[in-house]
Design an enzyme around this catalytic site. Structure first.
Site, short mmCIF file in Angstrom:
data_model
loop_
_atom_site.label_atom_id
_atom_site.label_comp_id
_atom_site.label_asym_id
_atom_site.label_seq_id
_atom_site.Cartn_x
_atom_site.Cartn_y
_atom_site.Cartn_z
N GLY A 1 0.82 -1.23 0.00
CA GLY A 1 0.00 0.00 0.00
C GLY A 1 0.85 1.26 0.00
O GLY A 1 1.81 1.39 0.75
N ARG B 1 -3.92 7.92 0.92
CA ARG B 1 -4.99 8.56 1.70
C ARG B 1 -4.52 8.96 3.10
O ARG B 1 -5.23 9.64 3.82
CB ARG B 1 -6.22 7.64 1.77
CG ARG B 1 -6.92 7.54 0.41
CD ARG B 1 -8.05 6.57 0.43
NE ARG B 1 -9.11 6.97 1.34
CZ ARG B 1 -9.95 6.12 1.91
NH1 ARG B 1 -9.85 4.82 1.67
NH2 ARG B 1 -10.88 6.55 2.72
N GLU C 1 -17.23 -8.87 -4.04
CA GLU C 1 -16.71 -7.52 -3.81
C GLU C 1 -17.83 -6.50 -3.97
O GLU C 1 -18.76 -6.70 -4.75
CB GLU C 1 -15.56 -7.23 -4.76
CG GLU C 1 -14.30 -8.04 -4.48
CD GLU C 1 -13.83 -7.91 -3.04
OE1 GLU C 1 -13.62 -6.78 -2.56
OE2 GLU C 1 -13.70 -8.96 -2.35
N ASN D 1 -6.55 3.08 6.41
CA ASN D 1 -6.33 3.80 5.15
C ASN D 1 -6.12 5.28 5.35
O ASN D 1 -5.57 5.95 4.49
CB ASN D 1 -7.53 3.60 4.22
CG ASN D 1 -7.64 2.16 3.75
OD1 ASN D 1 -6.66 1.56 3.35
ND2 ASN D 1 -8.83 1.60 3.85
N SER E 1 22.70 24.31 43.63
CA SER E 1 21.71 24.78 42.65
C SER E 1 22.31 25.74 41.65
O SER E 1 23.28 26.45 41.94
CB SER E 1 20.57 25.49 43.39
OG SER E 1 19.92 24.57 44.22
C1 UD1 Z 1 -10.07 -6.26 0.23
C2 UD1 Z 1 -10.85 -7.52 -0.11
C3 UD1 Z 1 -12.25 -7.41 0.51
C4 UD1 Z 1 -12.12 -7.22 2.00
C5 UD1 Z 1 -11.25 -6.01 2.31
C6 UD1 Z 1 -10.97 -5.95 3.79
C7 UD1 Z 1 -10.05 -8.36 -2.23
C8 UD1 Z 1 -10.28 -8.45 -3.68
N1 UD1 Z 1 -10.93 -7.68 -1.53
O1 UD1 Z 1 -10.75 -5.19 -0.44
O2 UD1 Z 1 -12.98 -8.60 0.26
O3 UD1 Z 1 -13.42 -7.06 2.58
O4 UD1 Z 1 -9.99 -6.09 1.64
O5 UD1 Z 1 -10.27 -4.79 4.10
O6 UD1 Z 1 -9.11 -8.95 -1.74
N2 UD1 Z 1 -2.80 -4.91 -2.31
C9 UD1 Z 1 -1.60 -5.12 -2.92
N3 UD1 Z 1 -1.53 -5.17 -4.27
C10 UD1 Z 1 -2.63 -5.03 -5.06
C11 UD1 Z 1 -3.87 -4.79 -4.42
C12 UD1 Z 1 -3.91 -4.74 -3.05
O7 UD1 Z 1 -0.58 -5.28 -2.24
O8 UD1 Z 1 -2.49 -5.11 -6.30
C13 UD1 Z 1 -2.84 -4.85 -0.85
C14 UD1 Z 1 -3.22 -3.47 -0.36
O9 UD1 Z 1 -2.07 -2.68 -0.09
C15 UD1 Z 1 -3.95 -3.77 0.92
C16 UD1 Z 1 -4.59 -5.11 0.64
O10 UD1 Z 1 -3.86 -5.70 -0.40
O11 UD1 Z 1 -3.09 -3.93 2.03
C17 UD1 Z 1 -6.07 -4.99 0.29
O12 UD1 Z 1 -6.21 -4.20 -0.86
P1 UD1 Z 1 -7.35 -3.13 -0.96
O13 UD1 Z 1 -7.22 -2.46 -2.28
O14 UD1 Z 1 -7.42 -2.31 0.24
O15 UD1 Z 1 -8.62 -4.09 -1.05
P2 UD1 Z 1 -10.09 -3.74 -0.63
O16 UD1 Z 1 -10.79 -3.16 -1.79
O17 UD1 Z 1 -10.10 -3.00 0.65
MG MG Z 2 -8.72 -1.96 1.85
#
Ligand code: UD1
Ligand code: MG
Length: 455
Positions: free
Chosen positions: A14, A18, A158, A230, A391
């Protein structure tokens, strides 16, 4: 989980945009340590447990933090953000190496506990191909919804792909999953990106498992435990949850706090028996407080070791490298840094003690300053056992005050003082008997003469 090996993959790619910060998201601190450090403290770490951390490009600092905490950690870079399944597959080499259980967790969920990982692995030991951590969301918006039939997990939908009815489901995917390690790689490889975001969703593994006639389970936990971070607001919420936990642990360990909600602790703070912490104390990382010590109100401590029965504050600032001996005292408006005080030493008021050793039983008077910095380098001060520093003295380092020596109040000491000597450095006092009385008389006469006549 006895006998089963594991590989944990932490997704830590990440950007944290944000957070409005130039620092990678997982390096932001909660209770004095990084989000990543909290997650790594919870994941399995026995002899048969390995760890892989997936980081974003140009995030060497994240890799360094992982290695600092777990020297055995493997790190992998996900070059392009193509979804959570794609991120997991960045660690393909580690997965291919083989483990009984493959655990996947996000690096931004710092409140997750070791007990939850253990619970999540139980279904695997009983033959499930996949176990997903779920929670009841107060507001499910944005989370993947868990579609269940009886005990079985059928699919994860999702937000972007959910029907209006599915969107009403409050049982959500926390993002933590456990795969049967033998099946994991082929499952992950069969995940496609035919969805509204054209991402490779890790969550699609559930549908695939079901199509293969294998078993997928849900393990439920509380929303608090799986909060993802986030934004700075969510970081503050996680801090509040963590502080509440740490205060409970401290109270259960016997720490006396009459207003625990006003005391801030670090994840690594340790306490002896019968420690008291008064209201409005802030404790940073690396603090150890021994039996019977009292930390009075409005004190701030970082990387400090407090000995038995020591008294600190109120209004004390203990900076890194402070070691306070048994029964020693630090009073109000005292700052210490790289300072070792032996047993029974006293520094009671308005003082700076830096790069200094204070011997046992020494007494450092109000307003004493160790002048440790010449604008270029830091220098050391040694105050011998039983010494008495009057002191308002300045001790210009490097300098040594001998054991049992006296320093007269108001001295600027630039040369070493031998044991048991007296050093005084100030102008001789002049006393003129009757001077003040004569002065007053003279001035009041002059005033009466010059006063304008009235009436
Ligand atoms: C994800 C889940 C969702 C869950 C939620 C919980 C998926 C598809 N969805 O959604 O079901 O309810 O988390 O918080 O898994 N990341 C990477 N590389 C990428 C994409 C993401 O490293 O290409 C990492 C992000 O940095 C993060 C995590 O994976 O730490 C989750 O990614 P994020 O984009 O936040 O997924 P959500 O849409 O929140
Ligand atoms: Mg997330």
């Amino acid at each position: 989980m006895t006998g089963r090996t594991s590989l944990t993959i932490v997704l830590a790619a990440g950007e944290g945009t944000r957070m409005r910060s130039s620092m990678p998201k997982v390096l932001h601190p909660v209770a004095g340590r990084s989000l990543l450090a909290h997650v790594l403290a919870a994941v399995p770490r026995g002899a048969g447990d390995s760890l892989a951390v997936v980081i974003g490009p140009n995030h060497q600092t994240v890799a360094d933090e992982a290695k600092r905490l777990r020297p055995d950690a493997m790190t992998f870079v996900q070059q392009h953000r193509l979804g959570t399944a794609h991120a997991v597959l960045a660690a393909r080499e580690a997965i291919a190496h083989g483990a009984d259980d493959l655990l996947v967790v996000f690096g931004d969920t710092p409140l997750i506990t070791a007990a939850t990982f253990a619970r999540l692995r139980e279904p695997l030991a009983k033959g499930a191909a996949l176990a997903v951590l779920g929670f009841r969301a107060a507001d499910p918006t944005g989370y993947g919804r868990l579609l269940v039939a009886g005990e079985q997990l059928v699919a994860i939908r999702e937000q972007a792909d959910a029907s209006p009815d599915e969107a009403k489901i409050t049982l959500c995917n926390a993002g933590v999953m456990a795969f049967d390690g033998r099946a994991a790689l082929s499952l992950l490889d069969s995940i496609g990106n035919a969805n509204s975001k054209a991402e490779y969703y890790l969550t699609d593994a559930v549908g695939i498992v079901r199509q293969l006639g294998l078993q997928a389970s849900v393990i439920e936990t509380s929303e608090d435990e799986v909060r993802g971070i986030n934004t700075k607001a969510q970081l503050a919420e996680a801090e509040a949850v963590m502080q509440a936990r740490l205060r409970q642990v401290a109270l259960q360990a016997g720490v006396t706090m009459i207003a625990p909600d006003t005391v801030f602790l670090a994840a690594d703070t340790t306490f002896g028996n019968d420690v008291t912490i008064e209201p409005f104390v802030v404790i940073g990382p690396g603090v150890t407080i021994a039996d019977g010590a009292v930390i009075h109100s409005f004190s701030h401590l970082t990387e400090a070791t407090i000995g038995k029965q020591a008294l600190i504050g109120p209004f004390a600032r203990l900076r890194p490298g402070t070691v306070i001996g048994e029964g020693a005292k630090i009073g109000n408006f005292v700052e210490t840094k790289s300072a070792v005080l032996d047993a029974g030493a006293k520094v009671n008021h308005l003082t700076y003690i830096g790069d200094t050793h204070v011997g046992a039983g020494a007494n450092v008077g109000a307003g004493t300053i160790t002048c440790n910095y010449d604008g270029f380098r830091k220098h050391r001060t040694e105050i011998g056992a039983g010494a008495f520093v009057g002191s308002n003295s300045s001790l210009v380092a490097p300098v040594r005050i001998g054991a049992g020596a006296y320093v007269g109040s108001g001295s600027v000491i630039t040369r070493d003082v031998p044991d048991d000597a007296l050093a005084v450095e100030r102008g001789e006092q002049t006393t003129r008997p009757g001077w003040a009385k004569r002065f007053r008389e003279m001035r009041s006469k002059a005033k009466a003469k010059s006063a304008p006549k009235t009436g």
